[in-house]
Design an enzyme around this catalytic site. Structure first.
Site, PDB file in Angstrom:
ATOM      1  CG  HIS A 101      -0.426   0.332   2.322  1.00  0.00           C
ATOM      2  ND1 HIS A 101      -0.024  -0.921   3.476  1.00  0.00           N
ATOM      3  CD2 HIS A 101      -0.406   1.385   3.258  1.00  0.00           C
ATOM      4  CE1 HIS A 101       0.208  -0.028   4.560  1.00  0.00           C
ATOM      5  NE2 HIS A 101       0.103   1.256   4.449  1.00  0.00           N
ATOM      6  CG  ASP A 116       0.447  -3.964   2.832  1.00  0.00           C
ATOM      7  OD1 ASP A 116       0.917  -3.726   1.827  1.00  0.00           O
ATOM      8  OD2 ASP A 116      -0.381  -3.521   3.560  1.00  0.00           O
ATOM      9  CB  SER A 129       2.811   1.779   6.264  1.00  0.00           C
ATOM     10  OG  SER A 129       1.656   1.416   6.931  1.00  0.00           O
TER      11      SER A 129
HETATM   12  N1  ARG Z   1      -4.706   0.358   7.905  1.00  0.00           N
HETATM   13  C1  ARG Z   1      -3.404   0.383   7.030  1.00  0.00           C
HETATM   14  C2  ARG Z   1      -2.828   1.874   7.327  1.00  0.00           C
HETATM   15  O1  ARG Z   1      -3.373   2.694   7.870  1.00  0.00           O
HETATM   16  C3  ARG Z   1      -3.546  -0.203   5.833  1.00  0.00           C
HETATM   17  C4  ARG Z   1      -4.156   0.813   4.728  1.00  0.00           C
HETATM   18  C5  ARG Z   1      -4.066   0.098   3.370  1.00  0.00           C
HETATM   19  N2  ARG Z   1      -4.730  -1.065   3.249  1.00  0.00           N
HETATM   20  C6  ARG Z   1      -6.228  -1.028   2.749  1.00  0.00           C
HETATM   21  N3  ARG Z   1      -7.043  -2.137   2.888  1.00  0.00           N
HETATM   22  N4  ARG Z   1      -6.920   0.407   2.662  1.00  0.00           N
HETATM   23  O2  ARG Z   1      -2.400   2.425   6.364  1.00  0.00           O
HETATM   24  N1  GLU Z   2      -1.075   1.506   7.668  1.00  0.00           N
HETATM   25  C1  GLU Z   2      -0.733   2.383   8.465  1.00  0.00           C
HETATM   26  C2  GLU Z   2       0.289   3.160   7.551  1.00  0.00           C
HETATM   27  O1  GLU Z   2       0.181   3.490   6.481  1.00  0.00           O
HETATM   28  C3  GLU Z   2       0.269   1.772   9.607  1.00  0.00           C
HETATM   29  C4  GLU Z   2      -0.701   1.458  10.361  1.00  0.00           C
HETATM   30  C5  GLU Z   2      -0.923   2.277  11.605  1.00  0.00           C
HETATM   31  O2  GLU Z   2      -1.531   3.205  11.639  1.00  0.00           O
HETATM   32  O3  GLU Z   2      -0.363   1.856  12.777  1.00  0.00           O
HETATM   33  O4  GLU Z   2       1.297   3.907   8.139  1.00  0.00           O
END
Ligand code: ARG
Ligand code: GLU
Length: 721
Positions: free
Chosen positions: A85, A221, A652
């Site tokens: 991502h 990921d 991330s």
């Molecule tokens: N929750 C993670 C973050 O905050 C992953 C986001 C990307 N993945 C998704 N299914 N939207 O970035």
């Molecule tokens: N998915 C998050 C990011 O893009 C990391 C997850 C979090 O917020 O801890 O950095």
């Protein structure tokens, strides 16, 4: 502010007792603050192996990836690992119907196949130094916030001018501990970062929004990039003559896997946290701000989802918008839940009572901090209506693209009104190009429906004086019917469709600016901006500046009062180390989160043809044959694991490292129940989620057959096999 006499800034004592797991620590202070604690938790290396400016250390393998994620160097040829991502924009930009890398994945089987990514960069941190004294030089107690700011700006400029650095390096000076401390970073930014590999989305984003923020997780990921440098290994703009970057340090990869209780640390660039708030601020998040933002996004997501399900084209166009609206929407709901369940407000009130008791007991603290908590509480009370209006404005405005097009056109109007014909043509060209880019992923019917639904919330949920009089007039003309008003607006406006916009933008500069200013969509946008600017922003900024000042003092106060506690600064997108252990969690009654998932769980979730849970046939075949190579254990292929590392957005792609500093996983998420760690970390509930490095290698090796990449990396093992 006069009544406070700021205690002379006591430098943060280096003798505080650390406390495990919570904290995003400064790499240069690990030795003095955390090393003992880290070793107690199981770390086998020294703090000087993590951060060192006289020889290479782990920090030399960590980069800020594009400013929004973290990546790490995993070969002596500048190979980078980060999340899928994080690399998604790059993957998407190279994708077309013929070469659909989002759907099918992408692999460079030699360096000649690697793809350039204009705008993408990787930044190394060369050194970090405390420059508080120089930055705060001459900043006394009795100056206004404005005077303080201008003095600090001047000091920073002088400091930068007087600091020696190489021509290819940059200097960054950032506030920490609510601007009680300042650190200087020397950085090196490489601008030729090429795409090397990415699995199909059905692996790299397996489970999509349904699984996002959730455990158990089964997402691969990750994606791969490579840094290129000039012939002297220095940063350089893209050139076919550039060569793979030779790093000072690259990470070794451990294939030993993890078990409960193992030490782990995550090294990266966390974005933003608020760990030292007053209880009334937390209360506002739980009761007002998060619910308001969630409510608006719920409506927006319903609208977009309805269209996406019915129309494949819209499904593609709105995929990224939907994912990004949904990401924070889901996180905030977890945050409300976690803050409530962990009694965050009550606990903070207890801390404040404690604070008061200690302040009362010591005359010098009393003089400095008496009344501070009351003032904070009052300031948060004062800001509440304006903060609420800001949440509404900043959530609603950018979700209606008609209003965003108007923003682009505002720059055309401004150019003409400020400088006449000079610069006008260029401004028009640029605005038109931006709007055309936006049109690609835009559908007028979706936007009209969003307008209908969101403008109703804009008017009904807020104080009348904070909402646009011009829009309310239109609404009245349409007998208070939002759908009818929207229909009128989208019938009359010329700015949301390419042909009519081009027609609108033809003619003399004067005619064009007049036409823009007369457009009904433009007029709504400008009146919303004007109303917000005149009725909300002024008060908001003034109170916020007062709050910043109080929070700054409160930060210093907490360090002066709780002298036995080790403090870490809130995340601010600078390099940090967080550490903890591989650990199960008990998020709800009767529910245990185990530490590791396996490919068996992927197959349990598999739904052929589904948008979120479909799988590539090759992956299923490998699973059925149990063809895991050296990456599986006892006939099972590990996929993801959790630990108690304190992470946030921006982490991330960060490396998860074992006790020896070897790479064991990539951080990519947190468990939903613990997303309140941005405000109130609780070791019982908060878990970060990592993809197991053995799954990453299994995909590169067995699924993609990219032996060239496997051969570049260095694997280590401490167990005899
Ligand atoms: N929750 C993670 C973050 O905050 C992953 C986001 C990307 N993945 C998704 N299914 N939207 O970035
Ligand atoms: N998915 C998050 C990011 O893009 C990391 C997850 C979090 O917020 O801890 O950095």
């Amino acid at each position: 502010m006069k009544k406070y006499i700021l205690l002379f800034i006591i430098s943060i004592s280096l003798f505080f007792k650390g406390f495990a797991e919570e904290g995003m620590w400064l790499p240069q202070l690990l030795q003095s603050l955390n090393e003992k604690d880290m070793k107690k938790l199981g770390m086998k290396i020294n703090a000087s192996d993590i951060y060192n400016i006289s020889r290479s250390s782990l920090k030399d393998a960590i980069v800020s990836f594009g400013g929004f994620c973290t990546a790490e160097v995993v070969s002596d040829k500048g190979l980078l690992l980060t999340n899928h991502h994080c690399g998604f924009e790059a993957i998407q930009s190279h994708s077309s119907v013929q070469n659909n890398y989002i759907r099918d994945g992408f692999w460079a089987y030699n360096m000649g196949q690697e793809l350039q990514n204009p705008g993408l960069f990787a930044t190394f941190i060369i050194s970090i130094n405390d420059v508080t004294k120089a930055v705060l030089n001459g900043v006394g107690d009795n100056i206004t916030e404005r005077e303080r700011k201008s003095l600090i700006d001047k000091n920073i400029a002088a400091l930068k001018a007087g600091t020696k650095k190489e021509s290819y390096q940059d200097i960054l000076i950032r506030p920490f501990f609510e601007a009680n401390k300042y650190y200087m970073f020397i950085t090196e930014t490489y601008n030729d970062v090429r795409m090397v590999g990415a699995p199909p989305s059905s692996i790299g984003n397996f489970g999509k929004d349904t699984d996002n923020w959730m455990w158990p997780r089964h997402t691969g990921d990750f994606s791969m990039f490579r840094i290129y440098a000039d012939k002297n290994n220095r940063p350089a703009a893209y050139s076919p003559d550039n060569v793979p970057y030779k790093p000072k340090r690259s990470l070794n990869i451990s294939i030993d896997g993890i078990k409960e209780g193992d030490f782990t640390m995550v090294f990266g660039f966390p974005g933003r946290t608020n760990e030292y708030l007053h209880s009334s601020a937390i209360e506002q998040v739980v009761k007002l701000s998060d619910p308001a933002k969630v409510g608006i996004r719920t409506k927006a997501l319903q609208v977009i989802d309805g269209f996406m399900r019915k129309d494949e084209q819209i499904g593609i166009q709105y995929a990224k918008k939907f994912a990004s609206i949904s990401n924070a929407w889901k996180k905030w709901q977890g945050e409300i839940l976690g803050l409530t369940k962990s009694n965050a407000v009550e606990k903070r009130k207890q801390l404040e009572a404690n604070f008061e008791k200690i302040v009362m007991s010591k005359p010098e603290l009393n003089v400095a901090y008496m009344g501070l908590l009351k003032d904070l509480e009052k300031a948060y009370h004062d800001i509440e209506p304006y903060a609420y209006a800001r949440d509404y404005y900043s959530e609603i405005y950018p979700k209606i693209e008609l209003l965003l097009f108007a923003n682009q056109l505002k720059s055309v109007v401004n150019a003409y009104e400020e400088n006449g014909e000079t610069g006008y043509a260029a401004a028009k060209e640029k605005a038109l190009q931006n709007i055309e880019d936006q049109y690609k992923d835009y559908n007028a019917a979706v936007d009209e429906k969003l307008f209908t639904v969101l403008m109703e919330m804009y008017v009904k949920d807020q104080k009348d004086e904070y909402t646009s009089p011009y829009f309310k007039e239109l609404l009245q003309q349409n007998s208070g019917d939002y759908a009818k008003t929207a229909a009128t607006v989208y019938a009359q406006s010329k700015i949301y469709e390419i042909k009519s916009l081009q027609a609108l933008l033809a003619g003399s500069a004067k005619d064009v600016t007049d036409a823009i200013k007369n457009d009904i969509g433009y007029k709504i946008a400008m009146d919303m901006q004007y109303t917000f600017g005149t009725k909300v922003a002024g008060h908001l900024n003034e109170i916020q500046s007062h709050i910043n000042q109080l929070q700054r003092l409160y930060m210093q106060a907490q360090m002066d009062v709780f002298t036995e506690k080790a403090f870490y600064p809130d995340a601010n997108s600078t390099l940090r180390v967080t550490y903890g252990q591989v650990k199960p969690a008990y998020p709800r009654d009767g529910v245990k989160y185990d530490i590791q998932t396996y490919m068996d769980g992927i197959m349990e979730k598999y739904k052929p043809g589904d948008y979120e849970f479909d799988l590539p046939k090759k992956l299923i075949d490998l699973y059925n044959k149990k063809d895991f190579g050296r990456w599986g254990v006892k006939g099972k292929q590990p996929v993801c694991f959790i630990a108690s590392n304190h992470t946030t957005g921006g982490n991330s792609g960060s490396p998860a490292l074992d006790a020896y500093g070897n790479l064991i996983g990539l951080n990519f998420d947190r468990a939903w129940e613990g997303t309140m760690s941005d405000i109130n970390y609780d070791p019982a509930i908060c878990r970060n989620i990592m993809v197991d490095i053995r799954y990453v290698m299994f995909i590169i090796d067995k699924f993609a057959g990219a032996k060239n990449l496997i051969d570049e990396m260095k694997f280590v093992s401490r167990v005899k096999k």
